[in-house]
Structure formats: C-alpha cells, structure tokens
Design a protein around this motif. Structure first.
Motif, mmCIF file in Angstrom:
data_model
loop_
_atom_site.group_PDB
_atom_site.id
_atom_site.type_symbol
_atom_site.label_atom_id
_atom_site.label_comp_id
_atom_site.label_asym_id
_atom_site.label_seq_id
_atom_site.Cartn_x
_atom_site.Cartn_y
_atom_site.Cartn_z
ATOM 1 N N LEU A 1 47.683 51.706 39.228
ATOM 2 C CA LEU A 1 47.434 50.579 38.344
ATOM 3 C C LEU A 1 47.478 49.276 39.136
ATOM 4 C CD1 LEU A 1 49.670 51.556 35.294
ATOM 5 C CD2 LEU A 1 47.324 52.242 35.804
ATOM 6 N N SER A 2 46.647 48.337 38.718
ATOM 7 C CA SER A 2 46.633 47.019 39.344
ATOM 8 C C SER A 2 46.880 45.956 38.292
ATOM 9 C CB SER A 2 45.282 46.755 40.019
ATOM 10 O OG SER A 2 45.023 47.706 41.028
ATOM 11 N N CYS A 3 47.427 44.855 38.716
ATOM 12 C CA CYS A 3 47.671 43.729 37.818
ATOM 13 C C CYS A 3 47.369 42.463 38.616
ATOM 14 C CB CYS A 3 49.102 43.745 37.321
ATOM 15 S SG CYS A 3 49.548 42.348 36.267
ATOM 16 N N VAL A 4 46.273 41.813 38.260
ATOM 17 C CA VAL A 4 45.853 40.613 38.980
ATOM 18 C C VAL A 4 46.362 39.382 38.246
ATOM 19 C CG1 VAL A 4 43.909 39.288 39.831
ATOM 20 C CG2 VAL A 4 43.813 41.790 39.839
ATOM 21 N N ALA A 5 46.976 38.496 38.997
ATOM 22 C CA ALA A 5 47.485 37.256 38.421
ATOM 23 C C ALA A 5 46.510 36.119 38.691
ATOM 24 C CB ALA A 5 48.845 36.922 39.014
ATOM 25 N N SER A 6 46.320 35.294 37.704
ATOM 26 C CA SER A 6 45.499 34.101 37.870
ATOM 27 C C SER A 6 46.314 32.875 37.483
ATOM 28 C CB SER A 6 44.229 34.190 37.029
ATOM 29 O OG SER A 6 44.545 34.341 35.671
ATOM 30 N N GLY A 7 45.883 31.738 37.976
ATOM 31 C CA GLY A 7 46.668 30.535 37.760
ATOM 32 C C GLY A 7 47.619 30.373 38.914
ATOM 33 N N ASN B 1 59.573 37.548 40.219
ATOM 34 C CA ASN B 1 59.865 38.970 40.177
ATOM 35 C C ASN B 1 58.830 39.604 39.239
ATOM 36 O OD1 ASN B 1 62.639 38.998 41.586
ATOM 37 N ND2 ASN B 1 62.826 37.389 40.051
ATOM 38 N N VAL B 2 58.384 40.803 39.597
ATOM 39 C CA VAL B 2 57.335 41.436 38.814
ATOM 40 C C VAL B 2 57.792 42.817 38.374
ATOM 41 C CG1 VAL B 2 55.466 40.129 39.869
ATOM 42 C CG2 VAL B 2 56.207 42.290 40.918
ATOM 43 N N ASP C 1 50.718 42.480 46.607
ATOM 44 C CA ASP C 1 49.967 41.876 47.691
ATOM 45 C C ASP C 1 49.837 40.398 47.337
ATOM 46 O OD1 ASP C 1 48.039 40.880 49.451
ATOM 47 O OD2 ASP C 1 46.924 42.748 49.489
ATOM 48 N N ASN C 2 50.678 39.598 47.929
ATOM 49 C CA ASN C 2 50.702 38.185 47.561
ATOM 50 C C ASN C 2 49.403 37.474 47.928
ATOM 51 O OD1 ASN C 2 53.259 38.272 46.395
ATOM 52 N ND2 ASN C 2 54.291 37.848 48.332
ATOM 53 N N ALA C 3 48.763 37.935 48.989
ATOM 54 C CA ALA C 3 47.501 37.313 49.391
ATOM 55 C C ALA C 3 46.426 37.515 48.326
ATOM 56 C CB ALA C 3 47.036 37.878 50.724
ATOM 57 N N LYS C 4 46.500 38.643 47.636
ATOM 58 C CA LYS C 4 45.540 38.950 46.570
ATOM 59 C C LYS C 4 46.090 38.617 45.192
ATOM 60 C CE LYS C 4 43.224 42.674 49.095
ATOM 61 N NZ LYS C 4 42.828 44.101 49.080
ATOM 62 N N ASN C 5 47.330 38.126 45.153
ATOM 63 C CA ASN C 5 47.971 37.804 43.871
ATOM 64 C C ASN C 5 47.938 39.001 42.919
ATOM 65 O OD1 ASN C 5 49.463 35.585 43.075
ATOM 66 N ND2 ASN C 5 47.831 34.700 41.838
ATOM 67 N N THR C 6 48.233 40.167 43.461
ATOM 68 C CA THR C 6 48.102 41.425 42.721
ATOM 69 C C THR C 6 49.360 42.261 42.847
ATOM 70 O OG1 THR C 6 45.712 41.429 43.094
ATOM 71 C CG2 THR C 6 46.711 43.509 42.452
ATOM 72 N N ILE C 7 49.695 42.901 41.722
ATOM 73 C CA ILE C 7 50.822 43.819 41.651
ATOM 74 C C ILE C 7 50.253 45.222 41.441
ATOM 75 C CG2 ILE C 7 52.972 44.338 40.440
ATOM 76 C CD1 ILE C 7 52.433 41.426 39.126
ATOM 77 N N TYR C 8 50.876 46.223 42.056
ATOM 78 C CA TYR C 8 50.397 47.593 41.933
ATOM 79 C C TYR C 8 51.503 48.506 41.416
ATOM 80 C CZ TYR C 8 46.765 45.837 45.079
ATOM 81 O OH TYR C 8 45.754 45.109 45.655
ATOM 82 N N LEU C 9 51.069 49.577 40.782
ATOM 83 C CA LEU C 9 51.971 50.673 40.451
ATOM 84 C C LEU C 9 51.270 51.956 40.855
ATOM 85 C CD1 LEU C 9 54.718 51.431 39.183
ATOM 86 C CD2 LEU C 9 53.457 51.921 37.068
ATOM 87 N N GLN C 10 51.734 52.548 41.942
ATOM 88 C CA GLN C 10 51.207 53.821 42.399
ATOM 89 C C GLN C 10 51.969 54.928 41.709
ATOM 90 O OE1 GLN C 10 48.575 54.533 44.676
ATOM 91 N NE2 GLN C 10 48.922 56.571 43.809
ATOM 92 N N MET C 11 51.268 55.756 40.963
ATOM 93 C CA MET C 11 51.899 56.821 40.190
ATOM 94 C C MET C 11 51.444 58.171 40.743
ATOM 95 S SD MET C 11 51.500 55.240 36.351
ATOM 96 C CE MET C 11 49.713 55.359 36.362
ATOM 97 N N SER C 12 52.398 59.015 41.059
ATOM 98 C CA SER C 12 52.101 60.335 41.611
ATOM 99 C C SER C 12 52.770 61.390 40.760
ATOM 100 C CB SER C 12 52.610 60.420 43.056
ATOM 101 O OG SER C 12 52.052 59.410 43.868
#
Length: 120
Positions: free
Chosen positions: A19-25, A32-33, A71-82
């Motif tokens: 899962l990805s979560c892109v932040a804008s603004g 903390n995320v 990934d702060n450069a991409k302003n994105t949070i991930y959740l890798q689920m296995s």
C-alpha cells in the motif's frame, strides 16, 4: 497535509501487497505516520506506525508480516504486507500526526482508505 492511499485489491492468502499513501501540501517528514484498518462491521484498529526518528510500532497480529516505511523525498508512506491472511481483509487508512502512538486520536490527518480483500 492531505493523504491519498492506494494499492489495495483482491489477493489470495499467502500473497503480498504494498500500500502507498502520498501526502500533498506540507511535507510529511516531520510527522509520525501510521496505518490503521477497519474490517467489515468492526472498529478501526491500529496496524503499524513509524516515527520521524525511524522508531516503529506494530500490532501483534501483523508483526513479522507487515513493514511500514516512508520515502520523504517522495512524501510517501508505504505498508508492505506479506503472507496475507483472510483476516487481514479490511479498509486500510493512512494517518499522520505529531505523536507516535497506536491510538487513532493521536493522528490529525487521514487518507480516504483503500480496500484489501484476501481470499482463502
């Protein structure tokens, strides 16, 4: 901060999904995320959290199977689920806030949710 979650879908038990979560603004890097999830007919529950200092928290039910990252450069949070299980089926929400916590009331900003369905 506006959050947009994506990456959900229908998978089989044992599969992996990210899962990805892109932040804008404003940048999400000082915050903390976290990820929470809400199964059908149930309350929203904590899944994982990641502090700005890389400290992580996980719910017992996902420890060793899920990994939260950013990934702060991409302003994105991930959740890798296995090794997904049918009981992981839920709408997954990303969140950001000033306090690293498993409690949802500590998070000010929320994404709209993305549905993950795990078939047996």
């Amino acid at each position: 901060v506006q959050l947009q979650a994506s990456g959900g879908g229908l998978v089989q038990a044992g599969d992996s999904l990210r899962l990805s979560c892109v932040a804008s603004g404003p940048t999400v890097s000082p915050f903390n995320v976290a990820w929470f999830r809400q199964a059908p007919g149930q309350e929203r529950n904590f899944v994982a959290a990641l502090g700005w200092s890389t400290t992580t928290l996980y719910a017992d039910s996902v420890k060793g199977r899920f990994a939260i990252s950013r990934d702060n450069a991409k302003n994105t949070i991930y959740l890798q689920m296995s090794r997904l299980k049918p009981e992981d089926t839920a709408v997954y929400y990303c969140a950001a806030g000033p306090t690293l916590s498993p409690h949802e009331n500590r998070y000010n900003y929320w994404g709209q949710g993305t549905l993950v369905t795990v078939s047996s």
